[in-house]
Design a protein around this motif. Structure first.
Motif, short mmCIF file in Angstrom:
data_model
loop_
_atom_site.label_atom_id
_atom_site.label_comp_id
_atom_site.label_asym_id
_atom_site.label_seq_id
_atom_site.Cartn_x
_atom_site.Cartn_y
_atom_site.Cartn_z
N ILE A 65 0.56 -1.14 -0.09
CA ILE A 65 -0.20 -0.27 0.37
C ILE A 65 1.03 1.26 -0.12
O ILE A 65 1.10 2.44 -0.72
CB ILE A 65 -1.27 -0.09 1.05
CG1 ILE A 65 -1.98 -0.89 1.07
CG2 ILE A 65 -1.41 1.71 1.37
CD1 ILE A 65 -2.69 -1.07 2.14
N ASN A 68 2.19 1.36 -3.25
CA ASN A 68 1.64 1.87 -4.52
C ASN A 68 1.05 3.42 -4.88
O ASN A 68 0.79 3.88 -4.90
CB ASN A 68 0.42 0.66 -4.72
CG ASN A 68 0.71 -0.04 -4.63
OD1 ASN A 68 1.55 -0.17 -6.20
ND2 ASN A 68 0.06 -1.31 -4.61
N LEU A 69 1.19 3.68 -2.87
CA LEU A 69 0.71 5.34 -2.40
C LEU A 69 1.46 6.11 -3.11
O LEU A 69 1.90 7.31 -3.96
CB LEU A 69 0.19 5.56 -1.33
CG LEU A 69 -0.12 6.90 -1.08
CD1 LEU A 69 -1.57 7.29 -1.57
CD2 LEU A 69 -0.65 6.65 0.52
N GLU A 78 -9.27 5.77 -4.33
CA GLU A 78 -8.46 5.42 -5.20
C GLU A 78 -7.41 4.52 -5.15
O GLU A 78 -7.28 3.90 -6.57
CB GLU A 78 -7.97 6.62 -5.59
CG GLU A 78 -8.87 7.65 -6.74
CD GLU A 78 -8.50 9.28 -6.52
OE1 GLU A 78 -7.51 9.88 -7.47
OE2 GLU A 78 -8.19 10.15 -5.44
N LEU A 79 -6.48 4.04 -3.89
CA LEU A 79 -5.85 3.19 -3.36
C LEU A 79 -6.33 2.37 -3.81
O LEU A 79 -5.32 1.19 -4.40
CB LEU A 79 -5.37 4.23 -2.17
CG LEU A 79 -4.01 2.57 -1.20
CD1 LEU A 79 -2.98 4.14 -2.26
CD2 LEU A 79 -3.62 3.34 -0.04
N ARG A 80 -7.37 2.14 -3.20
CA ARG A 80 -8.37 0.51 -2.77
C ARG A 80 -8.19 0.06 -4.96
O ARG A 80 -7.91 -0.78 -4.81
CB ARG A 80 -9.44 0.30 -2.27
CG ARG A 80 -10.08 -1.23 -2.37
CD ARG A 80 -11.53 -0.52 -1.79
NE ARG A 80 -11.26 0.13 -0.29
CZ ARG A 80 -11.94 1.28 -0.32
NH1 ARG A 80 -12.75 1.36 -1.20
NH2 ARG A 80 -11.87 2.16 1.22
N ARG A 82 -6.41 1.12 -7.32
CA ARG A 82 -5.72 0.83 -8.48
C ARG A 82 -4.09 -0.17 -7.32
O ARG A 82 -3.36 -0.64 -7.92
CB ARG A 82 -4.24 2.08 -8.52
CG ARG A 82 -3.59 2.59 -6.83
CD ARG A 82 -3.03 3.51 -6.89
NE ARG A 82 -3.54 5.25 -7.29
CZ ARG A 82 -2.80 6.13 -7.06
NH1 ARG A 82 -1.12 6.05 -6.62
NH2 ARG A 82 -2.69 6.99 -7.47
N GLY A 83 -4.88 -0.81 -6.41
CA GLY A 83 -3.82 -1.72 -6.15
C GLY A 83 -4.30 -3.68 -5.93
O GLY A 83 -5.28 -3.42 -6.68
N LEU A 94 -5.82 1.69 6.25
CA LEU A 94 -4.82 2.66 6.00
C LEU A 94 -4.80 3.14 7.62
O LEU A 94 -4.44 3.83 7.95
CB LEU A 94 -5.84 3.11 5.46
CG LEU A 94 -5.37 3.91 3.58
CD1 LEU A 94 -6.64 3.96 2.72
CD2 LEU A 94 -3.80 3.89 3.52
N ARG A 118 -1.56 10.88 2.46
CA ARG A 118 -0.38 10.97 1.30
C ARG A 118 0.92 9.72 2.18
O ARG A 118 0.22 9.65 3.83
CB ARG A 118 -0.14 12.55 1.08
CG ARG A 118 0.22 13.19 2.11
CD ARG A 118 -0.09 14.45 1.80
NE ARG A 118 -0.05 15.37 2.61
CZ ARG A 118 0.63 15.52 4.08
NH1 ARG A 118 1.01 15.33 4.50
NH2 ARG A 118 0.02 17.08 4.90
#
Length: 174
Positions: A65, A68-69, A78-80, A82-83, A94, A118
């Motif tokens: 995580i 990828n962040l 968005e993070l979820r 794309r990962g 998180l 971030r």
């Protein structure tokens, strides 16, 4: 109504158009298993690297995580999307990463339900550790010639086509 990708597959299913569909199907099914095994191995590589560095505070999924962040500031959603966090709860991870000081989070001024995340400086250090590990692997693979036949960019192109097809299948369910 069939999606364009579905129509293509249905046309391929016609044995007159593709004489050895069973070979193609077997290769596809083998690829699915290979993708899953590679993902698990990647997480094992991260775990081993962190054990070597005596970094036992993070799980491999949490480390990915952070990786990828990167240097972006994104919403948790968005993070979820794309990962690759197979079998993990991104929200839980998180929260853990925030409490451990790896991630900074802030509610959006426009939508108080949305949280922007971030990396902190500590998170950036971890991201760099994972990045260096991947660079070492890339160098080793390049030196071995494994990435040359077929060229990795062609493999990636094929993978992106499959990813696009799968995405279309999900969208056309509803």
């Amino acid at each position: 109504m069939l999606s364009p990708a579905s129509r293509d597959i249905h046309q391929l299913a016609d044995p007159r158009l593709v004489p050895d569909l069973s070979e193609t199907t077997d290769a596809y099914l083998d690829s699915l298993q290979l993708l899953e095994r590679m993902h698990r191995l990647m997480l094992d590589l991260v775990k081993d690297e962190f054990e070597r560095l005596n970094r036992n505070d993070l799980t491999p999924v949490q480390a990915m995580i952070l990786y990828n962040l990167g240097e972006s500031e994104v919403s948790a959603g968005e993070l979820r999307s794309r990962g690759m966090y197979q079998g993990s709860n991104v929200s839980y991870n998180l929260k853990k990463l925030v409490s451990m000081g790896y991630v900074h989070h802030e509610r959006s001024d426009l939508d108080r339900r949305s949280v922007r995340v971030r990396l902190t400086d500590t998170g950036l250090v971890v991201r760099e550790l994972v990045h260096r590990m991947f660079l070492r692997h890339a160098e080793g693979l390049a030196m071995s010639g494994i990435l040359e036949d077929p060229p990795l960019y062609q493999v990636n192109l094929q993978s992106r086509r499959i990813e696009r097809f799968w995405g279309e299948q999900i969208r056309y369910i509803y």
